[in-house]
Scaffold this active site. Structure first.
Site, PDB file in Angstrom:
ATOM      1  N   LEU A  65     -18.645  -0.262 -31.843  1.00 23.57           N
ATOM      2  CA  LEU A  65     -19.142  -1.602 -31.576  1.00 23.57           C
ATOM      3  C   LEU A  65     -18.219  -2.234 -30.543  1.00 23.57           C
ATOM      4  O   LEU A  65     -17.020  -1.930 -30.504  1.00 23.57           O
ATOM      5  CB  LEU A  65     -19.129  -2.461 -32.845  1.00 23.57           C
ATOM      6  CG  LEU A  65     -20.116  -2.112 -33.967  1.00 23.57           C
ATOM      7  CD1 LEU A  65     -19.871  -3.032 -35.166  1.00 23.57           C
ATOM      8  CD2 LEU A  65     -21.555  -2.217 -33.501  1.00 23.57           C
ATOM      9  N   ASP A  66     -18.766  -3.127 -29.722  1.00 21.22           N
ATOM     10  CA  ASP A  66     -17.922  -3.884 -28.811  1.00 21.22           C
ATOM     11  C   ASP A  66     -16.822  -4.590 -29.596  1.00 21.22           C
ATOM     12  O   ASP A  66     -17.023  -4.965 -30.758  1.00 21.22           O
ATOM     13  CB  ASP A  66     -18.731  -4.967 -28.083  1.00 21.22           C
ATOM     14  CG  ASP A  66     -19.720  -4.394 -27.087  1.00 21.22           C
ATOM     15  OD1 ASP A  66     -19.586  -3.222 -26.726  1.00 21.22           O
ATOM     16  OD2 ASP A  66     -20.619  -5.152 -26.678  1.00 21.22           O
ATOM     17  N   MET A  67     -15.684  -4.786 -28.957  1.00 26.76           N
ATOM     18  CA  MET A  67     -14.573  -5.484 -29.602  1.00 26.76           C
ATOM     19  C   MET A  67     -15.025  -6.829 -30.185  1.00 26.76           C
ATOM     20  O   MET A  67     -14.649  -7.201 -31.298  1.00 26.76           O
ATOM     21  CB  MET A  67     -13.458  -5.711 -28.591  1.00 26.76           C
ATOM     22  CG  MET A  67     -12.261  -6.472 -29.121  1.00 26.76           C
ATOM     23  SD  MET A  67     -11.048  -6.827 -27.826  1.00 26.76           S
ATOM     24  CE  MET A  67     -11.889  -8.116 -26.915  1.00 26.76           C
TER      25      MET A  67
END
Length: 222
Positions: A65-67
């Site tokens: 997942l994106d940060m």
């Protein structure tokens, strides 16, 4: 590419939020602001993957997942399960659902976005729509509710593909940027929330050993 602009300041390690675990896999709830895997440089080593592996040594990352995105992630237990789960994701035999708060009111209230995406190399880690060289990308969306006083909408997002920043760029492309997005939102939308209001709320897959259908859920913290 996970990293967003600005100095990396991960949330404190308060222990793992484990939704489910057995000998084959782990289902975890990742907080916003934490990298899925280590980034470049010593200052970006703290990540969900390393926090899990410090406690569960055979855990291996399957997807990211994106940060800035929070929510459900799966990790494999050992190399054999890692290969099996990778095949599930590559063959799109897993399902994902997200909740987001976006600017404005969606009209029509449901639909499908088919816009090809590619890295915007001069402006990395940003991505962009490119009809000539972009990779096919598909997102289904549905309006859940509208807040007229804030002029924003709660939406359900279901991606068919898993391109980097896909949901963020697709919503931007149709004029409804995700609130709190420090890469794609204008200053007014960015300042409405200290975090990106995007949460991976559901993951469905077949268990790599038993073949049993499994579904995991996580309530958005917004």
């Amino acid at each position: 590419m996970q990293a967003d602009l600005g100095k990396y300041q991960p949330p404190p390690d308060a222990g793992l939020d484990i939704i489910y675990q057995d000998d084959a896999l782990l289902i975890l709830d990742k907080p916003s602001g934490l990298l899925s895997v280590p980034g470049r440089g010593e200052e970006k080593q703290d990540s969900l993957a390393l926090r899990v592996q410090a406690r569960i040594h055979d855990a291996m990352i399957v997807h990211r997942l994106d940060m800035a995105t929070s929510g459900i992630m799966v990790m494999a237990r050992g190399r054999e399960m890692h290969r099996a789960l990778n095949r599930l994701f590559q063959q799109r035999e897993s399902g994902k659902r997200y909740i987001a708060i976006v600017d404005g009111r969606l009209d029509p209230p449901a639909g499908t976005i088919r816009l090809p995406l590619i890295t915007d190399w001069p402006n990395r880690p940003r991505q962009k729509v490119d009809h000539e060289t972009g990779k096919p990308s598909i997102t289904h969306y549905r309006l859940l509710s509208y807040q007229p006083e804030k002029e924003c909408s709660r939406v359900e997002l279901v991606p068919e593909t898993g391109r980097s920043h896909q949901l963020r760029v697709h919503m931007l492309a149709i004029g409804h940027v995700i609130i709190g997005d420090n890469l794609y939102a204008d200053p007014a939308c960015r300042q409405q929330s200290p975090r990106l209001l995007l949460h991976a709320c559901e993951l469905s897959l077949l268990h790599p050993l038993s073949g049993k259908p499994m579904r995991f859920q996580s309530e958005p913290p917004f």
